[in-house]
Write a protein that holds these residues in place. Structure first.
Motif, PDB file in Angstrom:
ATOM      1  N   UNK A  47       0.791  -1.243   0.000  1.00 15.16           N
ATOM      2  CA  UNK A  47       0.000   0.000   0.000  1.00 15.16           C
ATOM      3  C   UNK A  47       0.819   1.288   0.000  1.00 15.16           C
ATOM      4  N   UNK A  48       1.751   1.398  -0.939  1.00 14.85           N
ATOM      5  CA  UNK A  48       2.457   2.668  -1.161  1.00 14.85           C
ATOM      6  C   UNK A  48       2.971   2.674  -2.586  1.00 14.85           C
ATOM      7  N   UNK A  49       3.454   3.830  -2.996  1.00 17.59           N
ATOM      8  CA  UNK A  49       4.105   3.951  -4.297  1.00 17.59           C
ATOM      9  C   UNK A  49       5.587   3.641  -4.073  1.00 17.59           C
ATOM     10  N   UNK A 104       2.673   6.049   7.168  1.00 14.59           N
ATOM     11  CA  UNK A 104       3.963   6.685   6.886  1.00 14.59           C
ATOM     12  C   UNK A 104       3.779   7.835   5.893  1.00 14.59           C
ATOM     13  N   UNK A 105       2.955   7.630   4.874  1.00 11.72           N
ATOM     14  CA  UNK A 105       2.721   8.668   3.861  1.00 11.72           C
ATOM     15  C   UNK A 105       2.057   9.893   4.479  1.00 11.72           C
ATOM     16  N   UNK A 106       1.060   9.652   5.340  1.00 12.15           N
ATOM     17  CA  UNK A 106       0.382  10.774   6.010  1.00 12.15           C
ATOM     18  C   UNK A 106       1.338  11.540   6.907  1.00 12.15           C
ATOM     19  N   UNK A 107       2.109  10.802   7.707  1.00 12.23           N
ATOM     20  CA  UNK A 107       3.049  11.448   8.640  1.00 12.23           C
ATOM     21  C   UNK A 107       4.121  12.243   7.904  1.00 12.23           C
ATOM     22  N   UNK A 108       4.458  11.824   6.679  1.00 14.36           N
ATOM     23  CA  UNK A 108       5.472  12.526   5.891  1.00 14.36           C
ATOM     24  C   UNK A 108       4.898  13.726   5.145  1.00 14.36           C
ATOM     25  N   UNK A 109       3.566  13.919   5.245  1.00 21.76           N
ATOM     26  CA  UNK A 109       2.940  15.048   4.575  1.00 21.76           C
ATOM     27  C   UNK A 109       2.839  14.893   3.064  1.00 21.76           C
ATOM     28  N   UNK A 110       2.801  13.665   2.580  1.00 20.20           N
ATOM     29  CA  UNK A 110       2.713  13.423   1.135  1.00 20.20           C
ATOM     30  C   UNK A 110       1.373  13.910   0.576  1.00 20.20           C
ATOM     31  N   UNK A 145      -6.976  16.603   2.226  1.00 24.43           N
ATOM     32  CA  UNK A 145      -6.628  17.398   3.404  1.00 24.43           C
ATOM     33  C   UNK A 145      -7.187  16.833   4.716  1.00 24.43           C
ATOM     34  N   UNK A 146      -8.371  16.219   4.646  1.00 29.45           N
ATOM     35  CA  UNK A 146      -8.989  15.720   5.883  1.00 29.45           C
ATOM     36  C   UNK A 146      -8.806  14.211   6.068  1.00 29.45           C
ATOM     37  N   UNK A 147      -7.867  13.616   5.331  1.00 24.72           N
ATOM     38  CA  UNK A 147      -7.659  12.170   5.441  1.00 24.72           C
ATOM     39  C   UNK A 147      -7.192  11.751   6.825  1.00 24.72           C
TER      40      UNK A 147
END
Length: 193
Positions: free
Chosen positions: A114-116, A128-134, A163-165
């Motif tokens: 579940x990532x690129x 991880x993607x959310x925490x990194x601000x992707x 934005x609200x994910x």
């Protein structure tokens, strides 16, 4: 051409296994799942397979919590070869596959992540993607090699990060794409395109 013979390994609910079943039922994947295996006796992936009449088996991991011992992989490789399996599909399988299985099925083991990739290998990649601000996340089907989520990429699908994910909402949207991507990747690898 005969149908591709698939084995699916999973540790959890098996939603990607279900997407393979669904693609077969819809006639968009010319394959049959000949065996579903899990390293957890209560994993829902086993129930999904039982409901379809697909044989299921519990993997012997030698009592290890996270490891997948070579002896167990060698025994599995022999079993899958005996069943005439063409492609091994990891669907939420949380153990690293190593030499005995990789050598028995060269470029014939796929995983969905579940990532690129190569971004965010390992567990909970959507967090991880959310925490990194992707601004973008997604999913990848790749060939399995001896590393963690390091194999050659087969297909990817992109998912915008809203934005609200929350971790849950982003993961749910990524899974929707996974369920389309995995059958497509199997078709590509098996030359059905």
């Amino acid at each position: 051409m005969t149908k591709a013979r698939l084995a699916v390994l999973g540790s959890g609910s098996g939603s990607n296994c279900q997407s393979i079943f669904d693609a077969i039922d819809q006639g968009t994947l010319d394959a049959e799942v000949v065996l579903v295996l899990s390293d957890h006796e209560n994993a829902y992936i086993l129930e999904r397979a039982r409901k379809r009449g697909v044989p299921v088996e519990l993997l012997d991991c030698g009592g290890f919590k996270n490891r997948f011992p070579d002896e167990s992989q060698a025994a599995l490789a022999a079993k899958l070869k005996g069943l005439g399996v063409d492609l091994v599909c990891l669907a939420g399988f949380m153990r690293l596959v190593k030499a005995p299985l990789l050598e028995a099925f060269p470029r014939r083991i796929l995983n969905i992540h579940p990532s690129l990739l190569p971004a965010f290998p390992g567990v909970e990649a959507w967090k991880q993607a959310l925490e990194a601000g992707e601004k973008e996340a997604g999913c990848t089907v790749h060939y399995v090699d001896a590393g963690m989520d390091t194999g050659e990429i087969v297909l990817q699908a992109r998912v915008p990060v809203l934005p609200d994910d929350s971790p849950e909402s982003l993961h749910a949207r990524i899974q929707e794409q996974e369920h389309v991507l995995y059958p497509a990747a199997i078709r590509k690898v098996m030359g059905m395109e």
